[in-house]
Write a protein that holds these residues in place. Structure first.
Motif, PDB file in Angstrom:
ATOM      1  N   ILE A 226      27.149  13.413  37.608  1.00 52.35           N
ATOM      2  CA  ILE A 226      28.545  13.059  37.860  1.00 52.35           C
ATOM      3  C   ILE A 226      28.890  11.734  37.184  1.00 52.35           C
ATOM      4  O   ILE A 226      29.959  11.590  36.574  1.00 52.35           O
ATOM      5  CB  ILE A 226      28.820  13.009  39.369  1.00 52.35           C
ATOM      6  N   LEU A 227      27.980  10.761  37.265  1.00 52.72           N
ATOM      7  CA  LEU A 227      28.214   9.486  36.593  1.00 52.72           C
ATOM      8  C   LEU A 227      28.288   9.663  35.084  1.00 52.72           C
ATOM      9  O   LEU A 227      29.114   9.025  34.410  1.00 52.72           O
ATOM     10  CB  LEU A 227      27.088   8.504  36.948  1.00 52.72           C
ATOM     11  N   SER A 228      27.452  10.527  34.535  1.00 50.21           N
ATOM     12  CA  SER A 228      27.445  10.732  33.075  1.00 50.21           C
ATOM     13  C   SER A 228      28.780  11.265  32.575  1.00 50.21           C
ATOM     14  O   SER A 228      29.140  11.054  31.413  1.00 50.21           O
ATOM     15  CB  SER A 228      26.311  11.679  32.676  1.00 50.21           C
ATOM     16  N   MET A 229      29.535  11.974  33.442  1.00 47.87           N
ATOM     17  CA  MET A 229      30.838  12.493  33.030  1.00 47.87           C
ATOM     18  C   MET A 229      31.803  11.372  32.657  1.00 47.87           C
ATOM     19  O   MET A 229      32.664  11.539  31.791  1.00 47.87           O
ATOM     20  CB  MET A 229      31.439  13.352  34.144  1.00 47.87           C
ATOM     21  N   LEU A 230      31.675  10.225  33.327  1.00 44.52           N
ATOM     22  CA  LEU A 230      32.489   9.067  32.938  1.00 44.52           C
ATOM     23  C   LEU A 230      32.234   8.687  31.486  1.00 44.52           C
ATOM     24  O   LEU A 230      33.170   8.486  30.696  1.00 44.52           O
ATOM     25  CB  LEU A 230      32.155   7.865  33.828  1.00 44.52           C
ATOM     26  N   PHE A 231      30.958   8.599  31.132  1.00 50.25           N
ATOM     27  CA  PHE A 231      30.594   8.171  29.780  1.00 50.25           C
ATOM     28  C   PHE A 231      30.893   9.242  28.745  1.00 50.25           C
ATOM     29  O   PHE A 231      31.324   8.936  27.624  1.00 50.25           O
ATOM     30  CB  PHE A 231      29.119   7.774  29.743  1.00 50.25           C
ATOM     31  N   VAL A 232      30.682  10.506  29.102  1.00 50.04           N
ATOM     32  CA  VAL A 232      30.990  11.608  28.183  1.00 50.04           C
ATOM     33  C   VAL A 232      32.468  11.600  27.831  1.00 50.04           C
ATOM     34  O   VAL A 232      32.852  11.716  26.665  1.00 50.04           O
ATOM     35  CB  VAL A 232      30.584  12.963  28.813  1.00 50.04           C
TER      36      VAL A 232
ATOM     37  N   GLY B 142      29.854  21.600  40.255  1.00 49.22           N
ATOM     38  CA  GLY B 142      31.026  22.375  39.869  1.00 49.22           C
ATOM     39  C   GLY B 142      32.318  21.816  40.427  1.00 49.22           C
ATOM     40  O   GLY B 142      33.393  22.047  39.873  1.00 49.22           O
ATOM     41  N   ILE B 143      32.224  21.078  41.520  1.00 49.80           N
ATOM     42  CA  ILE B 143      33.410  20.429  42.099  1.00 49.80           C
ATOM     43  C   ILE B 143      33.494  18.967  41.646  1.00 49.80           C
ATOM     44  O   ILE B 143      34.498  18.532  41.083  1.00 49.80           O
ATOM     45  CB  ILE B 143      33.373  20.509  43.633  1.00 49.80           C
ATOM     46  N   GLY B 144      32.411  18.203  41.886  1.00 48.56           N
ATOM     47  CA  GLY B 144      32.442  16.757  41.614  1.00 48.56           C
ATOM     48  C   GLY B 144      32.557  16.420  40.144  1.00 48.56           C
ATOM     49  O   GLY B 144      33.416  15.610  39.747  1.00 48.56           O
ATOM     50  N   ALA B 145      31.718  17.029  39.313  1.00 45.41           N
ATOM     51  CA  ALA B 145      31.735  16.699  37.889  1.00 45.41           C
ATOM     52  C   ALA B 145      33.021  17.162  37.222  1.00 45.41           C
ATOM     53  O   ALA B 145      33.576  16.461  36.360  1.00 45.41           O
ATOM     54  CB  ALA B 145      30.522  17.333  37.199  1.00 45.41           C
ATOM     55  N   VAL B 146      33.526  18.324  37.624  1.00 46.18           N
ATOM     56  CA  VAL B 146      34.793  18.820  37.066  1.00 46.18           C
ATOM     57  C   VAL B 146      35.936  17.884  37.447  1.00 46.18           C
ATOM     58  O   VAL B 146      36.801  17.556  36.612  1.00 46.18           O
ATOM     59  CB  VAL B 146      35.074  20.258  37.554  1.00 46.18           C
ATOM     60  N   ALA B 147      35.947  17.430  38.699  1.00 45.71           N
ATOM     61  CA  ALA B 147      37.009  16.517  39.142  1.00 45.71           C
ATOM     62  C   ALA B 147      36.993  15.223  38.341  1.00 45.71           C
ATOM     63  O   ALA B 147      38.031  14.746  37.879  1.00 45.71           O
ATOM     64  CB  ALA B 147      36.847  16.224  40.633  1.00 45.71           C
ATOM     65  N   VAL B 148      35.817  14.661  38.155  1.00 45.51           N
ATOM     66  CA  VAL B 148      35.698  13.395  37.422  1.00 45.51           C
ATOM     67  C   VAL B 148      36.088  13.573  35.960  1.00 45.51           C
ATOM     68  O   VAL B 148      36.914  12.821  35.420  1.00 45.51           O
ATOM     69  CB  VAL B 148      34.259  12.836  37.531  1.00 45.51           C
ATOM     70  N   SER B 149      35.504  14.562  35.302  1.00 49.17           N
ATOM     71  CA  SER B 149      35.736  14.726  33.867  1.00 49.17           C
ATOM     72  C   SER B 149      37.190  15.072  33.561  1.00 49.17           C
ATOM     73  O   SER B 149      37.765  14.579  32.587  1.00 49.17           O
ATOM     74  CB  SER B 149      34.803  15.799  33.296  1.00 49.17           C
ATOM     75  N   THR B 150      37.805  15.906  34.412  1.00 50.02           N
ATOM     76  CA  THR B 150      39.202  16.293  34.192  1.00 50.02           C
ATOM     77  C   THR B 150      40.146  15.122  34.421  1.00 50.02           C
ATOM     78  O   THR B 150      41.110  14.930  33.674  1.00 50.02           O
ATOM     79  CB  THR B 150      39.589  17.457  35.134  1.00 50.02           C
ATOM     80  N   ALA B 151      39.867  14.326  35.435  1.00 55.42           N
ATOM     81  CA  ALA B 151      40.774  13.235  35.806  1.00 55.42           C
ATOM     82  C   ALA B 151      40.738  12.076  34.820  1.00 55.42           C
ATOM     83  O   ALA B 151      41.778  11.495  34.500  1.00 55.42           O
ATOM     84  CB  ALA B 151      40.440  12.745  37.207  1.00 55.42           C
ATOM     85  N   VAL B 152      39.558  11.720  34.337  1.00 49.76           N
ATOM     86  CA  VAL B 152      39.453  10.474  33.567  1.00 49.76           C
ATOM     87  C   VAL B 152      39.832  10.630  32.098  1.00 49.76           C
ATOM     88  O   VAL B 152      40.286   9.665  31.474  1.00 49.76           O
ATOM     89  CB  VAL B 152      38.034   9.871  33.665  1.00 49.76           C
ATOM     90  N   LEU B 153      39.662  11.832  31.517  1.00 41.69           N
ATOM     91  CA  LEU B 153      39.872  11.964  30.070  1.00 41.69           C
ATOM     92  C   LEU B 153      41.287  11.587  29.629  1.00 41.69           C
ATOM     93  O   LEU B 153      41.436  10.794  28.679  1.00 41.69           O
ATOM     94  CB  LEU B 153      39.510  13.387  29.611  1.00 41.69           C
ATOM     95  N   PRO B 154      42.359  12.101  30.259  1.00 42.67           N
ATOM     96  CA  PRO B 154      43.701  11.682  29.808  1.00 42.67           C
ATOM     97  C   PRO B 154      43.938  10.173  29.950  1.00 42.67           C
ATOM     98  O   PRO B 154      44.554   9.550  29.072  1.00 42.67           O
ATOM     99  CB  PRO B 154      44.641  12.480  30.721  1.00 42.67           C
TER     100      PRO B 154
END
Length: 457
Positions: free
Chosen positions: A381-387, A293-305
């Motif tokens: 968490i790594l999969s969030m990069l690819f998603v 809830g902390i790590g995956a949200v941070a990664v997915s929110t930061a990288v998409l833009p």
């Protein structure tokens, strides 16, 4: 003091502006830090709720009443972000801010109209849906549930607007406000519950949720106005950009729905085993859910833009470099933490839960379940990069097929491993599912990048 703070913020801004990778890292730190605060506030809200309500009919009624609105917003919210941000950034970079504003205004009209219509449908069907969900409730308890449910439906439109506005703030590289505003609901709920729970009963919780949603929406709207973005919903026609958002939105909603089915599969399988296994599964997943809830949200929110901007600029080499850099960084951070938590899983469970009716044998079982669930942390968490890369490339249909695979894998692996290892096997099946899912997403991402680079040449 103010001058020191300004100097620190100026140096922080200068440091992160030197490269895309630094900007992404800064965004991850910002989102992760504020998300941790939000989780802490949510935990405090649960403590206050438990203190005032314990385990009673009014709390039961609220939890059932909020279930469906919460599910709808979880389904719609993340999907809208993934569909809107890449197209918004593309339009802004290629056609200018006015065109991006027209896109946002049109999406707000569509989103609000859909959520109002959905709220009406859910209200009209409440007398059919709620008795199915709350089949064991008495007539009086069911009537209270229905009353709370009608008020909570107001959160659909508010949360829909908040989701859209938060996405645009992220697209404008303003992460802090969107990350921290969910605290408003927790803080307001604590205040209302502590002060008014005895007089208002379950309605105190509803006031906290609806009032919090209103405050969150207002704060995000204020943030957008400060960023120079208009909040006026206005239909500007079915432009290609609007069609693109809708085209990416539909498969994301379907994919999120399918992914939600994996949790249902796990819990249903656990219900087939000995008494207490559903509870063991739930306890064993709490720490993993907190980390993700902390790590995956941070990664997915930061990288998409940032990924979306690089796709718009057709910076394929930069994308590969950023993807490689953060793959290594995330594995470097998450693998040691995961291994340490797995090694100390049983002592952690004992520290968190072993008191009262929670016995030493419960600790042993839940510790094993938790260790198997923790295996998924680096993978998820790594999969969030690819998603997020796939969303930036506007290929969200890939997620739909990926989650079809996930659902069937979860079903097959859970059943097979459950026969051998019981409830621990169900937790292991979930982690194995994410291993296959991460491999699938990485291969698809690299293939899409290769195709885009080839087309450029």
């Amino acid at each position: 003091m103010n001058s020191v703070l300004k100097l620190g913020l100026q140096r922080w801004s200068t440091w992160q502006d030197r490269s895309v990778n630094r900007r992404i890292l800064a965004a991850m730190i910002t989102v992760g830090g504020f998300t941790a605060l939000v989780k802490f506030a949510a935990a405090a809200k649960e403590v206050a709720t438990a203190y005032q309500f314990g385990v009673n009919d009014e709390l039961d009624a609220f939890l059932i009443a909020v279930l469906l609105p919460q599910f709808v917003m979880n389904l719609i919210g993340g999907s809208l972000n993934a569909a809107l941000i890449p197209t918004y950034i593309q339009v802004r970079e290629q056609e200018g801010q006015e065109a991006a504003q027209r896109l946002l205004s049109s999406v707000m009209v569509l989103s609000a109209s859909f959520l109002v219509a959905l709220s009406v449908v859910l209200a009209l069907t409440a007398s059919y849906i709620l008795p199915l969900i709350a089949s064991g409730f008495t007539a009086e308890k069911l009537s209270l549930t229905q009353s709370l449910y009608y008020v909570l439906l107001a959160t659909l439109v508010l949360s829909g607007l908040a989701t859209s506005w938060g996405a645009i703030l992220n697209a404008e590289n303003r992460y802090a406000l969107a990350a921290v505003v969910p605290m408003a609901t927790s803080i307001l709920t604590i205040l209302v519950v502590v002060i008014m729970a005895k007089q208002w009963g379950g309605y105190a919780l509803v006031v906290g949720v609806v009032g919090g949603a209103l405050i969150e929406t207002g704060l995000l709207g204020w943030g957008l106005i400060r960023a120079g973005v208009s909040l006026v919903p206005r239909w500007c026609g079915t432009s290609p950009a609007v069609k693109q958002v809708l085209g990416q939105y539909a498969p994301m909603v379907a994919a999120a729905f399918l992914m939600g089915g994996t949790t249902l599969v796990s819990q249903s399988m656990a219900a087939m085993l000995d008494p207490g296994t559903v509870s063991a599964l739930a306890y064993g997943n709490k720490l993993t859910n907190l980390i993700l809830g902390i790590g995956a949200v941070a990664v997915s929110t930061a990288v998409l833009p940032h990924f979306s901007r690089m796709v718009t600029m057709m910076d394929w080499q930069g994308l590969r470099h950023t993807l490689g850099t953060y793959t290594r960084l995330l594995l470097f951070i998450t693998l040691p933490v995961t291994l340490a938590l797995m090694y100390y899983s049983e002592p952690v469970v004992a520290l968190l839960f072993q008191r009262g009716a929670f016995t030493k044998s419960d600790t042993f079982l839940v510790g094993q379940v938790q260790a198997m669930y923790l295996l998924q942390v680096p993978l998820y968490i790594l999969s969030m990069l690819f998603v997020r890369l796939i969303s930036a490339l506007k290929a969200n249909q890939v997620m739909l097929w990926g989650n079809v695979i996930n659902l069937f894998m979860c079903l097959g692996l859970s059943y097979f491993l459950m026969q051998r290892f019981g409830v621990v096997g169900i937790a292991l099946a979930t982690s194995m599912m994410y291993l296959v899912s991460t491999a699938f997403l990485s291969l698809v991402s690299l293939r899409l990048l290769k195709e885009k680079a080839s087309n450029k040449e």
